[in-house]
Design a protein around this motif. Sequence first.
Motif, PDB file in Angstrom:
ATOM      1  N   TYR A 156       0.841  -1.192   0.000  1.00 59.75           N
ATOM      2  CA  TYR A 156       0.000   0.000   0.000  1.00 59.75           C
ATOM      3  C   TYR A 156       0.881   1.248   0.000  1.00 59.75           C
ATOM      4  CZ  TYR A 156      -4.229  -2.708   0.993  1.00 59.75           C
ATOM      5  OH  TYR A 156      -5.277  -3.580   0.913  1.00 59.75           O
ATOM      6  N   PRO A 157       0.763   2.091  -1.023  1.00 61.48           N
ATOM      7  CA  PRO A 157       1.549   3.320  -1.030  1.00 61.48           C
ATOM      8  C   PRO A 157       0.944   4.381  -0.122  1.00 61.48           C
ATOM      9  CG  PRO A 157       0.270   3.134  -3.062  1.00 61.48           C
ATOM     10  CD  PRO A 157       0.003   1.899  -2.259  1.00 61.48           C
ATOM     11  N   PHE A 158       1.802   5.136   0.552  1.00 62.87           N
ATOM     12  CA  PHE A 158       1.368   6.295   1.336  1.00 62.87           C
ATOM     13  C   PHE A 158       2.516   7.290   1.295  1.00 62.87           C
ATOM     14  CE2 PHE A 158       3.422   3.311   4.133  1.00 62.87           C
ATOM     15  CZ  PHE A 158       4.053   4.032   5.144  1.00 62.87           C
ATOM     16  N   THR A 159       2.341   8.451   1.887  1.00 67.43           N
ATOM     17  CA  THR A 159       3.359   9.483   1.762  1.00 67.43           C
ATOM     18  C   THR A 159       3.621  10.189   3.082  1.00 67.43           C
ATOM     19  OG1 THR A 159       1.867  11.327   1.274  1.00 67.43           O
ATOM     20  CG2 THR A 159       2.527   9.959  -0.592  1.00 67.43           C
ATOM     21  N   ARG A 160       4.742  10.863   3.142  1.00 74.71           N
ATOM     22  CA  ARG A 160       5.004  11.795   4.240  1.00 74.71           C
ATOM     23  C   ARG A 160       4.052  12.988   4.026  1.00 74.71           C
ATOM     24  NH1 ARG A 160      11.019  13.336   5.428  1.00 74.71           N
ATOM     25  NH2 ARG A 160      10.752  14.544   3.523  1.00 74.71           N
ATOM     26  N   GLY A 161       2.999  13.026   4.816  1.00 73.11           N
ATOM     27  CA  GLY A 161       2.020  14.097   4.678  1.00 73.11           C
ATOM     28  C   GLY A 161       0.637  13.629   4.290  1.00 73.11           C
ATOM     29  N   ARG A 162       0.497  12.362   3.833  1.00 72.38           N
ATOM     30  CA  ARG A 162      -0.824  11.837   3.482  1.00 72.38           C
ATOM     31  C   ARG A 162      -0.843  10.322   3.655  1.00 72.38           C
ATOM     32  NH1 ARG A 162      -2.733   7.914   0.254  1.00 72.38           N
ATOM     33  NH2 ARG A 162      -1.341   8.619  -1.428  1.00 72.38           N
ATOM     34  N   VAL A 163      -1.739   9.844   4.504  1.00 68.19           N
ATOM     35  CA  VAL A 163      -1.931   8.407   4.675  1.00 68.19           C
ATOM     36  C   VAL A 163      -3.400   8.110   4.395  1.00 68.19           C
ATOM     37  CG1 VAL A 163      -1.760   6.447   6.235  1.00 68.19           C
ATOM     38  CG2 VAL A 163      -0.125   8.328   6.437  1.00 68.19           C
ATOM     39  N   PHE A 164      -3.654   7.302   3.384  1.00 66.81           N
ATOM     40  CA  PHE A 164      -5.011   7.019   2.919  1.00 66.81           C
ATOM     41  C   PHE A 164      -5.762   8.341   2.724  1.00 66.81           C
ATOM     42  CE2 PHE A 164      -3.628   3.025   4.912  1.00 66.81           C
ATOM     43  CZ  PHE A 164      -3.731   2.201   3.805  1.00 66.81           C
ATOM     44  N   ASP A 165      -6.845   8.587   3.435  1.00 70.70           N
ATOM     45  CA  ASP A 165      -7.614   9.817   3.194  1.00 70.70           C
ATOM     46  C   ASP A 165      -7.265  10.953   4.152  1.00 70.70           C
ATOM     47  OD1 ASP A 165      -9.005   8.775   1.021  1.00 70.70           O
ATOM     48  OD2 ASP A 165     -10.565   7.912   2.287  1.00 70.70           O
ATOM     49  N   THR A 166      -6.276  10.760   5.006  1.00 74.44           N
ATOM     50  CA  THR A 166      -5.882  11.807   5.949  1.00 74.44           C
ATOM     51  C   THR A 166      -4.713  12.598   5.366  1.00 74.44           C
ATOM     52  OG1 THR A 166      -6.588  10.505   7.862  1.00 74.44           O
ATOM     53  CG2 THR A 166      -5.047  12.312   8.262  1.00 74.44           C
ATOM     54  N   VAL A 167      -4.963  13.880   5.106  1.00 71.90           N
ATOM     55  CA  VAL A 167      -3.945  14.763   4.541  1.00 71.90           C
ATOM     56  C   VAL A 167      -3.560  15.798   5.599  1.00 71.90           C
ATOM     57  CG1 VAL A 167      -3.377  16.355   2.669  1.00 71.90           C
ATOM     58  CG2 VAL A 167      -4.952  14.458   2.247  1.00 71.90           C
ATOM     59  N   GLU A 168      -2.263  15.923   5.859  1.00 73.96           N
ATOM     60  CA  GLU A 168      -1.776  16.837   6.893  1.00 73.96           C
ATOM     61  C   GLU A 168      -1.551  18.244   6.347  1.00 73.96           C
ATOM     62  OE1 GLU A 168       1.506  15.345   9.407  1.00 73.96           O
ATOM     63  OE2 GLU A 168       1.345  13.473   8.253  1.00 73.96           O
ATOM     64  N   ASN A 169      -1.563  19.204   7.253  1.00 75.94           N
ATOM     65  CA  ASN A 169      -1.080  20.541   6.942  1.00 75.94           C
ATOM     66  C   ASN A 169       0.452  20.528   6.966  1.00 75.94           C
ATOM     67  OD1 ASN A 169      -3.584  21.821   6.621  1.00 75.94           O
ATOM     68  ND2 ASN A 169      -3.772  22.165   8.827  1.00 75.94           N
ATOM     69  N   ASP A 170       1.033  21.390   6.154  1.00 77.82           N
ATOM     70  CA  ASP A 170       2.492  21.504   6.121  1.00 77.82           C
ATOM     71  C   ASP A 170       2.941  22.486   7.195  1.00 77.82           C
ATOM     72  OD1 ASP A 170       5.184  21.644   5.480  1.00 77.82           O
ATOM     73  OD2 ASP A 170       4.848  23.106   3.867  1.00 77.82           O
ATOM     74  N   ASN A 171       3.500  21.950   8.258  1.00 72.89           N
ATOM     75  CA  ASN A 171       4.035  22.768   9.346  1.00 72.89           C
ATOM     76  C   ASN A 171       5.553  22.652   9.446  1.00 72.89           C
ATOM     77  OD1 ASN A 171       1.401  23.632  10.259  1.00 72.89           O
ATOM     78  ND2 ASN A 171       1.126  21.566  11.106  1.00 72.89           N
ATOM     79  N   GLY A 172       6.172  22.236   8.357  1.00 74.42           N
ATOM     80  CA  GLY A 172       7.619  22.058   8.351  1.00 74.42           C
ATOM     81  C   GLY A 172       8.084  20.750   8.949  1.00 74.42           C
ATOM     82  N   GLN A 173       7.132  19.832   9.222  1.00 77.13           N
ATOM     83  CA  GLN A 173       7.479  18.585   9.906  1.00 77.13           C
ATOM     84  C   GLN A 173       8.249  17.608   9.014  1.00 77.13           C
ATOM     85  OE1 GLN A 173       4.488  19.568   8.805  1.00 77.13           O
ATOM     86  NE2 GLN A 173       2.906  18.000   9.016  1.00 77.13           N
ATOM     87  N   TYR A 174       8.216  17.823   7.700  1.00 75.75           N
ATOM     88  CA  TYR A 174       8.930  16.927   6.785  1.00 75.75           C
ATOM     89  C   TYR A 174       9.881  17.724   5.890  1.00 75.75           C
ATOM     90  CZ  TYR A 174       4.981  13.981   8.202  1.00 75.75           C
ATOM     91  OH  TYR A 174       4.028  13.294   8.929  1.00 75.75           O
ATOM     92  N   ASP A 175      10.570  18.680   6.460  1.00 71.98           N
ATOM     93  CA  ASP A 175      11.394  19.587   5.660  1.00 71.98           C
ATOM     94  C   ASP A 175      12.831  19.114   5.445  1.00 71.98           C
ATOM     95  OD1 ASP A 175       9.473  21.341   4.923  1.00 71.98           O
ATOM     96  OD2 ASP A 175      10.085  22.985   6.231  1.00 71.98           O
ATOM     97  N   GLN A 176      13.150  17.905   5.855  1.00 76.68           N
ATOM     98  CA  GLN A 176      14.483  17.356   5.603  1.00 76.68           C
ATOM     99  C   GLN A 176      14.498  16.610   4.272  1.00 76.68           C
ATOM    100  OE1 GLN A 176      16.722  19.026   7.850  1.00 76.68           O
ATOM    101  NE2 GLN A 176      17.733  17.055   7.541  1.00 76.68           N
ATOM    102  N   ALA A 177      15.521  16.831   3.470  1.00 74.20           N
ATOM    103  CA  ALA A 177      15.723  16.023   2.268  1.00 74.20           C
ATOM    104  C   ALA A 177      16.108  14.612   2.705  1.00 74.20           C
ATOM    105  CB  ALA A 177      16.813  16.628   1.390  1.00 74.20           C
ATOM    106  N   GLU A 178      15.339  13.620   2.248  1.00 74.21           N
ATOM    107  CA  GLU A 178      15.551  12.249   2.707  1.00 74.21           C
ATOM    108  C   GLU A 178      15.250  11.252   1.604  1.00 74.21           C
ATOM    109  OE1 GLU A 178      13.320  11.322   6.163  1.00 74.21           O
ATOM    110  OE2 GLU A 178      14.412  12.697   7.468  1.00 74.21           O
ATOM    111  N   PRO A 179      15.787  10.037   1.743  1.00 74.53           N
ATOM    112  CA  PRO A 179      15.384   8.970   0.822  1.00 74.53           C
ATOM    113  C   PRO A 179      13.914   8.619   1.038  1.00 74.53           C
ATOM    114  CG  PRO A 179      17.371   8.360   2.059  1.00 74.53           C
ATOM    115  CD  PRO A 179      16.800   9.573   2.716  1.00 74.53           C
ATOM    116  N   CYS A 180      13.265   8.194   0.001  1.00 74.83           N
ATOM    117  CA  CYS A 180      11.893   7.696   0.109  1.00 74.83           C
ATOM    118  C   CYS A 180      11.773   6.500  -0.834  1.00 74.83           C
ATOM    119  CB  CYS A 180      10.881   8.787  -0.222  1.00 74.83           C
ATOM    120  SG  CYS A 180      11.109   9.581  -1.836  1.00 74.83           S
TER     121      CYS A 180
END
Length: 354
Positions: A156-180
Amino acid sequence: MSELQHKDVDGTIEKIPSVAIVILNWNGRDFLEKFLPSVTASIYLNKRVVVVDNASTDDSVIYLQQHFPEVEIIRHGSNEGFAKGYNAALTELSDDYYILLNSDVEVTEDWINPVIELMEQDRTIGACQPKILAYADKHQFEYAGACGGWMDDLGYPFTRGRVFDTVENDNGQYDQAEPCFWASGAALFIRARVYHESGGLDEYFFAHQEEIDLCWRLQLAGHKIYVQPRSVVYHVGGGTLPMGSNKKVFLNFRNNLIMLSKNLPGSSALWKIPARVVLDMIAAWKALLEAKPGVFISILKAHIYFIKWFLTDRKRSVFAYPKTYEVLGWYRGSAVYQYFIKGKKTFSQIVGNK
């Protein structure tokens, strides 16, 4: 295009890789009018913008010729879909990097440099995406790509910032460049050499999840996939097939099973694919009980066409050889269980601070 040499103020000669921003268009004249100006205004010294028209029946091409003479146009004779449309067009280009950009994306002025700088510093990165926020609410992550894609143990694909139907606001919580695990096809940066060596997008997919499959194959071949949040774009989403479209449901469910069959080790595929089929059927019956017969039929159809692919059409797909490298961005657990049973709704709650 080739590398451009640029002299800094101190006299240092800097080589600037060539970048082709390639936009696939099908009857998207309104999107081009709205968002292409931001693309052509991008700050990058060695870029070109190419629109690939998938046999549009609107006035997209005439509009481009009249209003954007600097934009190159590649015309297809039929609607080739996302995968074949890009594959055919990219054989005509010779650049260091491609950016596969959806026509419904607004870009910020300096969105290219942060990604190219990152990929030039680390040559093991094969593909990368920017931070993708929603055009309708620019403080919220966008559903399709958010801030870098992951995959759970059942595919099941999901993302940093969205899991299934829950989409987060961008508060800088994922602002690091990282592998995905995967980079979104809405704004996908990829080395041209890597794209062609990998066989490109799997044309059997037509559309949906083909970029996840490509990124999986790239990782199996030893390339990293990254997200660079210093680069920001805004995506409308659902520009070609709207959310909830029965065709989109069919393609997502069919393509996910094909992708698992192609890329999982045989021992894992033997139990994970049947488990996914069971979970898919639960989703299908749930949709039927919610008076969504089209979704129910689309999922059943997806399973039938997956069997057809497995029995007769596998040779038409692109596979990764050899499958020797460990992948990053893989969650060793079930996002479904964590989300629906444990009530964990965000990436950080499920995976931790990655």
